[in-house]
Design a protein around this motif. Structure first.
Motif, PDB file in Angstrom:
ATOM      1  N   VAL A   3      50.918   7.169 -43.542  1.00  0.00           N
ATOM      2  CA  VAL A   3      50.673   6.972 -42.109  1.00  0.00           C
ATOM      3  C   VAL A   3      51.811   7.638 -41.344  1.00  0.00           C
ATOM      4  O   VAL A   3      52.967   7.522 -41.734  1.00  0.00           O
ATOM      5  N   LEU A  24      59.230   1.374 -45.695  1.00  0.00           N
ATOM      6  CA  LEU A  24      57.819   0.987 -45.603  1.00  0.00           C
ATOM      7  C   LEU A  24      56.885   2.073 -46.118  1.00  0.00           C
ATOM      8  O   LEU A  24      55.682   1.851 -46.218  1.00  0.00           O
ATOM      9  N   GLY A  25      57.440   3.240 -46.437  1.00  0.00           N
ATOM     10  CA  GLY A  25      56.596   4.317 -46.950  1.00  0.00           C
ATOM     11  C   GLY A  25      55.829   5.047 -45.864  1.00  0.00           C
ATOM     12  O   GLY A  25      54.790   5.648 -46.125  1.00  0.00           O
ATOM     13  N   LEU A  26      56.343   4.991 -44.640  1.00  0.00           N
ATOM     14  CA  LEU A  26      55.693   5.677 -43.531  1.00  0.00           C
ATOM     15  C   LEU A  26      56.339   7.035 -43.320  1.00  0.00           C
ATOM     16  O   LEU A  26      57.510   7.233 -43.626  1.00  0.00           O
ATOM     17  N   GLU A 288      62.190  -2.312 -38.231  1.00  0.00           N
ATOM     18  CA  GLU A 288      61.072  -2.496 -39.162  1.00  0.00           C
ATOM     19  C   GLU A 288      59.929  -3.230 -38.458  1.00  0.00           C
ATOM     20  O   GLU A 288      58.762  -2.844 -38.594  1.00  0.00           O
ATOM     21  N   ARG A 292      56.074  -2.079 -37.920  1.00  0.00           N
ATOM     22  CA  ARG A 292      54.943  -2.898 -38.363  1.00  0.00           C
ATOM     23  C   ARG A 292      54.019  -3.194 -37.188  1.00  0.00           C
ATOM     24  O   ARG A 292      52.788  -3.103 -37.301  1.00  0.00           O
ATOM     25  N   LEU A 297      50.386  -3.827 -38.512  1.00  0.00           N
ATOM     26  CA  LEU A 297      50.599  -4.414 -39.846  1.00  0.00           C
ATOM     27  C   LEU A 297      51.148  -5.832 -39.665  1.00  0.00           C
ATOM     28  O   LEU A 297      51.796  -6.126 -38.659  1.00  0.00           O
ATOM     29  N   PRO A 298      50.927  -6.699 -40.643  1.00  0.00           N
ATOM     30  CA  PRO A 298      51.486  -8.062 -40.544  1.00  0.00           C
ATOM     31  C   PRO A 298      52.999  -8.015 -40.324  1.00  0.00           C
ATOM     32  O   PRO A 298      53.700  -7.208 -40.941  1.00  0.00           O
ATOM     33  N   LEU A 299      53.487  -8.884 -39.460  1.00  0.00           N
ATOM     34  CA  LEU A 299      54.912  -8.877 -39.122  1.00  0.00           C
ATOM     35  C   LEU A 299      55.726  -9.534 -40.238  1.00  0.00           C
ATOM     36  O   LEU A 299      55.228 -10.392 -40.965  1.00  0.00           O
ATOM     37  N   GLY A 300      56.976  -9.102 -40.341  1.00  0.00           N
ATOM     38  CA  GLY A 300      57.872  -9.658 -41.345  1.00  0.00           C
ATOM     39  C   GLY A 300      58.546 -10.927 -40.849  1.00  0.00           C
ATOM     40  O   GLY A 300      58.590 -11.198 -39.641  1.00  0.00           O
ATOM     41  N   ALA A 301      59.095 -11.685 -41.791  1.00  0.00           N
ATOM     42  CA  ALA A 301      59.801 -12.919 -41.449  1.00  0.00           C
ATOM     43  C   ALA A 301      61.103 -12.576 -40.720  1.00  0.00           C
ATOM     44  O   ALA A 301      61.792 -11.624 -41.085  1.00  0.00           O
TER      45      ALA A 301
ATOM     46  N   ARG B  15      65.654   9.413 -52.217  1.00  0.00           N
ATOM     47  CA  ARG B  15      64.990   8.834 -51.039  1.00  0.00           C
ATOM     48  C   ARG B  15      65.743   7.613 -50.524  1.00  0.00           C
ATOM     49  O   ARG B  15      65.951   7.468 -49.324  1.00  0.00           O
ATOM     50  N   TYR B 327      48.191  -2.730 -48.430  1.00  0.00           N
ATOM     51  CA  TYR B 327      49.461  -3.043 -47.824  1.00  0.00           C
ATOM     52  C   TYR B 327      49.405  -4.280 -46.936  1.00  0.00           C
ATOM     53  O   TYR B 327      50.248  -5.171 -47.039  1.00  0.00           O
ATOM     54  N   LEU B 331      51.703  -7.662 -47.203  1.00  0.00           N
ATOM     55  CA  LEU B 331      52.678  -8.028 -46.174  1.00  0.00           C
ATOM     56  C   LEU B 331      52.316  -9.375 -45.548  1.00  0.00           C
ATOM     57  O   LEU B 331      53.201 -10.188 -45.244  1.00  0.00           O
ATOM     58  N   ALA B 332      51.042  -9.609 -45.352  1.00  0.00           N
ATOM     59  CA  ALA B 332      50.615 -10.866 -44.734  1.00  0.00           C
ATOM     60  C   ALA B 332      50.879 -12.044 -45.666  1.00  0.00           C
ATOM     61  O   ALA B 332      51.249 -13.131 -45.216  1.00  0.00           O
ATOM     62  N   PRO B 335      55.590 -12.704 -45.944  1.00  0.00           N
ATOM     63  CA  PRO B 335      56.372 -12.033 -44.897  1.00  0.00           C
ATOM     64  C   PRO B 335      57.873 -11.981 -45.168  1.00  0.00           C
ATOM     65  O   PRO B 335      58.588 -11.240 -44.486  1.00  0.00           O
ATOM     66  N   THR B 336      58.352 -12.761 -46.132  1.00  0.00           N
ATOM     67  CA  THR B 336      59.793 -12.754 -46.419  1.00  0.00           C
ATOM     68  C   THR B 336      60.177 -11.728 -47.471  1.00  0.00           C
ATOM     69  O   THR B 336      61.366 -11.509 -47.717  1.00  0.00           O
ATOM     70  N   LYS B 338      60.687  -8.070 -49.113  1.00  0.00           N
ATOM     71  CA  LYS B 338      60.929  -6.722 -48.625  1.00  0.00           C
ATOM     72  C   LYS B 338      60.267  -5.705 -49.555  1.00  0.00           C
ATOM     73  O   LYS B 338      60.475  -5.719 -50.766  1.00  0.00           O
ATOM     74  N   VAL B 339      59.477  -4.832 -48.938  1.00  0.00           N
ATOM     75  CA  VAL B 339      58.707  -3.847 -49.689  1.00  0.00           C
ATOM     76  C   VAL B 339      59.357  -2.471 -49.536  1.00  0.00           C
ATOM     77  O   VAL B 339      59.745  -2.085 -48.433  1.00  0.00           O
ATOM     78  N   THR B 341      58.594   1.510 -50.649  1.00  0.00           N
ATOM     79  CA  THR B 341      57.659   2.426 -51.297  1.00  0.00           C
ATOM     80  C   THR B 341      58.289   3.809 -51.357  1.00  0.00           C
ATOM     81  O   THR B 341      59.161   4.144 -50.564  1.00  0.00           O
ATOM     82  N   GLY B 343      56.681   6.949 -51.554  1.00  0.00           N
ATOM     83  CA  GLY B 343      55.970   8.151 -51.124  1.00  0.00           C
ATOM     84  C   GLY B 343      55.459   8.972 -52.290  1.00  0.00           C
ATOM     85  O   GLY B 343      55.391  10.207 -52.199  1.00  0.00           O
TER      86      GLY B 343
END
Lengths: 380, 380
Positions: A3, A24-26, A288, A292, A297-301, B15, B327, B331-332, B335-336, B338-339, B341, B343
């Motif tokens: 994305v 996030l891989g964006l 971040e 999101r 995208l779902p929000l982080g904590a 990266r 994704y 994430l949903a 939410p705590t 951390k992801v 990625t 690429g």
């Protein structure tokens, strides 16, 4: 394919979105004002954001458009939306960050507590406001101000002559915003992120310290904040985000008055200096979260990583040379403090970086963060 | 002008150095193997690191050369050093990460505990080793192996025929490394960073879980590790870093044997999968520390941000589409967590990302991290 998030503006806010995008891989693409911007690493286009063709061209290379600043003309934003580009925050929300008089009007409709204010177009109107408010007031240009620019305290309507003359010459029917000088104990900021589909997430309310109109330090959470104060700040920010349709991060700057009220000072619809602490002090940073949010995208904590985070801006610094001259000494002195630099040439008073200390002890965090900022040569 | 760090190799390690470089105000430049690498954002050159001209050209554009992998030929590294380029880690150290037989010989001289081993060049020598070690052993190519490649368990010398034939054809006097099959309780890893001027910093020893020769999960710190075990691991890694002259991050992979010994398995002289947890779980990540170290800047504090960090690799995933397909759900759900990625296009078993959960409670962190990895479609 990744994305692609497009950011208009190549300042430090765009720069600090880069790490979040990498994680996030964006793919992040920046339309920068010039070569060598803070966000140079992600700059895919250099051009003037006042030019509709430049902005339209940039928008066609990304999946969503967002911002490093609020200065893209509303007419261009509306063209983007009309052509089907995703723009977050969109012009319906951004207009209230772009024009302080519209913001005051809208917040008034929502019943949000604010300083007393008026839109004035003449010295007579201004004199009337001054007379009704103890002979002093804060005068603001409705558009284009930031970091204390476009804001002055006045005690005589004649002091506004230059700004009124410019408005006059503009002949655009503009007005100046005049506000009562609030008797405040301290300044606070409440950040909230909101997705287009409605989810909101809030960080704790923080205390901000300004020097010369520029943010100097942030304490997170605001020391001594009662649960009630935190709830009121959160509900004000949530109301504004929802009612104004803000997407992405919204910063609500607040006065905590000496008589215990919270008054809304300013709004910013983007990551904000008062949220830089979240890079090191929260599970999800404002950068971040902004990415999101604008991608829905779902929000982080937003849990804090430590009881206290203290952020100190690095302002200006020595005229010659870069941060790296004094870098080693600063890093050696405080190995626990996190340093963030913006790749900007130092000028007196310019924000060239910030540092954050986290701790179980507020005084300890304050001491360590201030030490590093001082060693980095900040004009404190 | 910013200091320019050059990274040879465009994989996920390069990266993940990008965010650290952005924060520290460094310019990061990557020599990538091909277009569209994991480190594409910072790739300033695409070329073959086996080609001396390509590498020399790249080195001339940066202030220090470091690595995403250990595969740059020693002869090229020595040319860089001869021409005055700063190379960290340098070839004198890297040779021991590039050649497992040299590594075993050198660690032997240092008196470091290891599995019993031999360098073998024939089926007869191999048969002799097998006979002396209960009829089974681990056979490794001395060079070029990673993630379980170049490693096999054998029970008959004839199983080595193909690898021996290749060595024979190479006519380079090479040998295979054979090691006893260690009876271990679990695998650990000790990471250390070292500056050219000598300062070292260590993270807590961690437990690593491998599946099919590939790292699958990391628990930081290693659950139930006694203070003595932590001290022994730290002293082994410090000794190796100092005696081998390692600069940057060194990962020492260890076996904790069923009779409570620590044996050195492998070395890696770069950020390492066993240290990815530090991005979210330590005040200073291995990537930031690596950059500080190769620039001979003071090292950051390695305090943990939470009692427990659990990292789970995202391996492979669905053949079609990218991580972003699943994704939102991941994430949903957590939410705590951390992801991160990378690429990279997913292939079965390929490391395409990782996730980290931090917590006061180990089981909680394990549950949350595994949940997200599973939702992201990892081939667990």
């Amino acid at each position: 394919m990744s994305v692609r998030v497009g950011v208009i503006g190549g300042g430090q806010l765009a720069r600090m979105m880069i790490p979040a995008a990498v994680n996030l891989g964006l793919e992040i693409r920046v339309l920068a004002e010039n070569e060598g911007s803070s966000a140079q690493l992600a700059a895919t286009q250099v051009g003037d954001y006042h030019d509709p063709q430049t902005v339209l061209e940039f928008a066609s290379t990304v999946d969503v458009v967002t911002f490093d600043h609020e200065h893209v003309p509303e007419s261009i934003l509306r063209q983007l939306v009309a052509r089907g580009h995703a723009v977050h925050p969109g012009p319906d929300a951004l207009q209230f960050a772009q024009d302080k008089i519209r913001m005051r009007q809208r917040l008034g409709e929502l019943g949000v507590a604010m300083p007393e204010w008026a839109a004035v177009t003449s010295e007579d109107e201004l004199a009337e406001f001054l007379e009704a408010h103890g002979g002093e007031a804060v005068l603001k240009t409705a558009r284009g101000g930031y970091d204390g620019k476009g804001v002055r305290v006045i005690r005589d309507a004649a002091e506004a002559a230059d700004w009124l003359r410019i408005l006059d010459e503009d002949a655009n029917g503009g007005a100046l915003l005049v506000e009562e000088l609030v008797d405040f104990r301290r300044e606070l900021a409440q950040l909230v992120a909101r997705r287009p589909s409605g989810q909101v997430a809030l960080w704790p309310v923080v205390e901000t310290v300004q020097r010369g109109g520029v943010c100097s330090e942030v304490f997170a959470p605001a020391p001594g904040a009662s649960e009630r104060l935190a709830q009121v700040a959160a509900s004000i920010a949530t109301l504004i985000a929802e009612e104004l349709g803000v997407t992405g991060v919204l910063a609500v700057e607040l006065f905590e008055t000496t008589d215990d009220r919270l008054l809304v000072n300013e709004l910013a619809m983007r990551p904000h200096n008062s949220g830089h602490w979240s890079l090191d002090g929260s599970l999800t940073s404002q950068f971040e979260q902004h990415l999101r949010a604008v991608l829905d995208l779902p929000l982080g904590a937003t849990d804090v990583r430590a009881p206290w985070s203290v952020m100190v801006n690095v302002l200006g610094g020595p005229d010659s040379g870069s941060l790296t001259d004094t870098y080693g000494a600063a890093l050696a002195d405080q190995p626990t403090v996190k340093v963030h630099t913006y790749g900007k040439a130092p000028r007196p008073g310019r924000k060239v970086g910030h540092v954050t200390a986290v701790s179980d002890d507020l005084d300890d965090a304050v001491f360590r963060a201030r030490s590093v900022a001082a060693l980095l040569g900040s004009d404190l």
